[in-house]
Motif scaffolding. Structure first.
Motif, PDB file in Angstrom:
ATOM      1  N   TRP A  46       0.829  -1.205   0.000  1.00 32.37           N
ATOM      2  CA  TRP A  46       0.000   0.000   0.000  1.00 32.37           C
ATOM      3  C   TRP A  46       0.866   1.258   0.000  1.00 32.37           C
ATOM      4  CZ3 TRP A  46      -4.166   2.213  -1.331  1.00 32.37           C
ATOM      5  CH2 TRP A  46      -4.508   3.466  -0.824  1.00 32.37           C
ATOM      6  N   MET A  47       1.944   1.258   0.780  1.00 29.75           N
ATOM      7  CA  MET A  47       2.821   2.437   0.825  1.00 29.75           C
ATOM      8  C   MET A  47       3.450   2.719  -0.537  1.00 29.75           C
ATOM      9  SD  MET A  47       2.832   4.089   3.642  1.00 29.75           S
ATOM     10  CE  MET A  47       4.300   5.075   3.469  1.00 29.75           C
ATOM     11  N   ILE A  48       3.726   1.673  -1.298  1.00 29.27           N
ATOM     12  CA  ILE A  48       4.338   1.863  -2.615  1.00 29.27           C
ATOM     13  C   ILE A  48       3.388   2.588  -3.564  1.00 29.27           C
ATOM     14  CG2 ILE A  48       5.167   0.633  -4.660  1.00 29.27           C
ATOM     15  CD1 ILE A  48       6.396  -1.443  -2.706  1.00 29.27           C
ATOM     16  N   ILE A  49       2.112   2.240  -3.529  1.00 27.26           N
ATOM     17  CA  ILE A  49       1.160   2.840  -4.475  1.00 27.26           C
ATOM     18  C   ILE A  49       0.436   4.063  -3.912  1.00 27.26           C
ATOM     19  CG2 ILE A  49       0.815   0.676  -5.715  1.00 27.26           C
ATOM     20  CD1 ILE A  49      -1.875   0.396  -4.233  1.00 27.26           C
ATOM     21  N   SER A  50       0.568   4.331  -2.619  1.00 29.80           N
ATOM     22  CA  SER A  50      -0.194   5.417  -1.993  1.00 29.80           C
ATOM     23  C   SER A  50       0.101   6.822  -2.505  1.00 29.80           C
ATOM     24  CB  SER A  50      -0.030   5.371  -0.472  1.00 29.80           C
ATOM     25  OG  SER A  50       1.297   5.653  -0.107  1.00 29.80           O
ATOM     26  N   PRO A  51       1.320   7.147  -2.968  1.00 31.00           N
ATOM     27  CA  PRO A  51       1.502   8.533  -3.440  1.00 31.00           C
ATOM     28  C   PRO A  51       0.575   8.902  -4.593  1.00 31.00           C
ATOM     29  CG  PRO A  51       3.634   7.498  -3.151  1.00 31.00           C
ATOM     30  CD  PRO A  51       2.589   6.437  -2.953  1.00 31.00           C
ATOM     31  N   TRP A  52       0.250   7.944  -5.437  1.00 33.52           N
ATOM     32  CA  TRP A  52      -0.605   8.223  -6.585  1.00 33.52           C
ATOM     33  C   TRP A  52      -2.079   8.161  -6.222  1.00 33.52           C
ATOM     34  CZ3 TRP A  52       3.699   5.008  -7.053  1.00 33.52           C
ATOM     35  CH2 TRP A  52       4.761   5.558  -7.778  1.00 33.52           C
ATOM     36  N   ILE A  53      -2.424   7.397  -5.188  1.00 28.20           N
ATOM     37  CA  ILE A  53      -3.826   7.247  -4.806  1.00 28.20           C
ATOM     38  C   ILE A  53      -4.237   8.313  -3.790  1.00 28.20           C
ATOM     39  CG2 ILE A  53      -5.494   5.693  -3.694  1.00 28.20           C
ATOM     40  CD1 ILE A  53      -3.917   3.371  -4.940  1.00 28.20           C
ATOM     41  N   VAL A  54      -3.411   8.522  -2.774  1.00 24.80           N
ATOM     42  CA  VAL A  54      -3.738   9.475  -1.715  1.00 24.80           C
ATOM     43  C   VAL A  54      -3.258  10.876  -2.069  1.00 24.80           C
ATOM     44  CG1 VAL A  54      -3.403  10.025   0.731  1.00 24.80           C
ATOM     45  CG2 VAL A  54      -3.654   7.647   0.026  1.00 24.80           C
ATOM     46  N   GLY A  55      -2.083  10.966  -2.662  1.00 22.12           N
ATOM     47  CA  GLY A  55      -1.489  12.265  -2.967  1.00 22.12           C
ATOM     48  C   GLY A  55      -2.062  12.898  -4.219  1.00 22.12           C
ATOM     49  N   SER A  56      -1.654  14.135  -4.443  1.00 23.42           N
ATOM     50  CA  SER A  56      -2.068  14.847  -5.651  1.00 23.42           C
ATOM     51  C   SER A  56      -0.809  15.380  -6.334  1.00 23.42           C
ATOM     52  CB  SER A  56      -3.033  15.978  -5.307  1.00 23.42           C
ATOM     53  OG  SER A  56      -2.423  16.874  -4.409  1.00 23.42           O
ATOM     54  N   SER A  57      -0.498  14.820  -7.490  1.00 20.58           N
ATOM     55  CA  SER A  57       0.699  15.178  -8.256  1.00 20.58           C
ATOM     56  C   SER A  57       1.968  15.167  -7.393  1.00 20.58           C
ATOM     57  CB  SER A  57       0.539  16.552  -8.908  1.00 20.58           C
ATOM     58  OG  SER A  57      -0.580  16.558  -9.748  1.00 20.58           O
ATOM     59  N   PRO A  58       2.310  13.998  -6.820  1.00 19.71           N
ATOM     60  CA  PRO A  58       3.489  13.946  -5.948  1.00 19.71           C
ATOM     61  C   PRO A  58       4.774  14.129  -6.748  1.00 19.71           C
ATOM     62  CG  PRO A  58       2.664  11.737  -6.332  1.00 19.71           C
ATOM     63  CD  PRO A  58       1.685  12.683  -6.974  1.00 19.71           C
ATOM     64  N   ASP A  59       5.758  14.747  -6.119  1.00 23.22           N
ATOM     65  CA  ASP A  59       7.050  14.911  -6.783  1.00 23.22           C
ATOM     66  C   ASP A  59       7.911  13.664  -6.528  1.00 23.22           C
ATOM     67  OD1 ASP A  59       7.721  15.252  -4.155  1.00 23.22           O
ATOM     68  OD2 ASP A  59       8.721  17.166  -4.417  1.00 23.22           O
ATOM     69  N   ALA A  60       9.091  13.648  -7.139  1.00 19.06           N
ATOM     70  CA  ALA A  60       9.944  12.464  -7.077  1.00 19.06           C
ATOM     71  C   ALA A  60      10.372  12.129  -5.655  1.00 19.06           C
ATOM     72  CB  ALA A  60      11.180  12.660  -7.958  1.00 19.06           C
ATOM     73  N   GLY A  61      10.633  13.130  -4.818  1.00 17.46           N
ATOM     74  CA  GLY A  61      11.051  12.881  -3.442  1.00 17.46           C
ATOM     75  C   GLY A  61       9.991  12.162  -2.629  1.00 17.46           C
ATOM     76  N   VAL A  62       8.745  12.567  -2.800  1.00 22.23           N
ATOM     77  CA  VAL A  62       7.635  11.930  -2.088  1.00 22.23           C
ATOM     78  C   VAL A  62       7.459  10.495  -2.581  1.00 22.23           C
ATOM     79  CG1 VAL A  62       5.140  12.007  -1.712  1.00 22.23           C
ATOM     80  CG2 VAL A  62       6.471  14.111  -1.659  1.00 22.23           C
TER      81      VAL A  62
END
Length: 146
Positions: free
Chosen positions: A101-117
Motif C-alpha cells: 500500500w505504501m508503494i502505491i499510496s503517493p498516486w492514490i492518496v497524494g495529488s501530483s506527488p514529486d519524485a522525493g515523495v
C-alpha cells in the motif's frame, strides 16, 4: 571452616532436565525474529515523521496524515511483535500488505506527488514488504506442526 561451595556438575543428569528444556523452549518460542522488531519499529517511526523530514507538509497534506497513521500502525505492529510474539507473528503478512500500500499510496492518496515523495514512500514500502516477509517466513518455519 565449612566448605560451602558446591562442585558444578553436568545438568543433563538432573531428573528434571527434559522438563526444564521444554519450558525453556516454550518461553523462547516465537522469538526467532527478535532482531527484526527494532528495524520494524524504526521504519514505523520514520514513516510517521517523514513528511516533516522531507518538508512536504504543505504540498501533500493528505499524504502527511496518511504517512502519520500508517507509521503509527507499523510502530504498533512492532511493539506487538515484541510484547506478544507468539500471537502477533501471525500478523506478519499484514506488514507486506502495508508495504504494498505504501508503494502505491503517493498516486492514490497524494495529488501530483514529486519524485522525493514517491521515492520516500516506495522505499518505506519496499522495506516493509521485506521485513514483513522475513517475519512471516520465520514465523511459518518456527510454528509447531500438529
Amino acid at each position: 571452616m565449612a566448605n560451602v561451595s558446591h562442585p558444578r556438575s553436568d545438568l543433563t543428569s538432573h531428573p528434571d532436565a527434559p522438563e526444564m528444556r521444554a519450558r525453556y523452549d516454550r518461553v523462547l518460542g516465537g522469538r526467532d525474529v527478535a532482531l527484526v522488531d527494532g528495524p520494524v519499529f524504526l521504519l514505523g517511526l520514520y514513516c510517521a515523521v517523514s513528511p516533516w523530514i522531507l518538508h512536504y507538509t504543505t504540498s501533500q497534506p493528505a499524504l502527511v496524515t496518511h504517512n502519520l497513521v500508517v507509521g503509527i500502525a507499523i510502530g504498533v505492529l512492532a511493539l506487538g511483535f515484541t510484547a506478544a510474539p507468539a500471537r502477533m507473528y501471525g500478523l506478519s503478512w499484514a506488514m507486506c500488505a502495508v508495504g504494498a500500500w505504501m508503494i502505491i499510496s503517493p498516486w492514490i492518496v497524494g495529488s501530483s506527488p514529486d519524485a522525493g515523495v514517491i521515492w520516500n514512500n516506495v522505499l518505506i514500502g519496499a522495506l516493509a514488504v521485506v521485513l514483513g516477509a522475513v517475519c512471516a517466513a520465520t514465523a511459518a518455519r518456527s510454528t509447531p506442526k500438529p
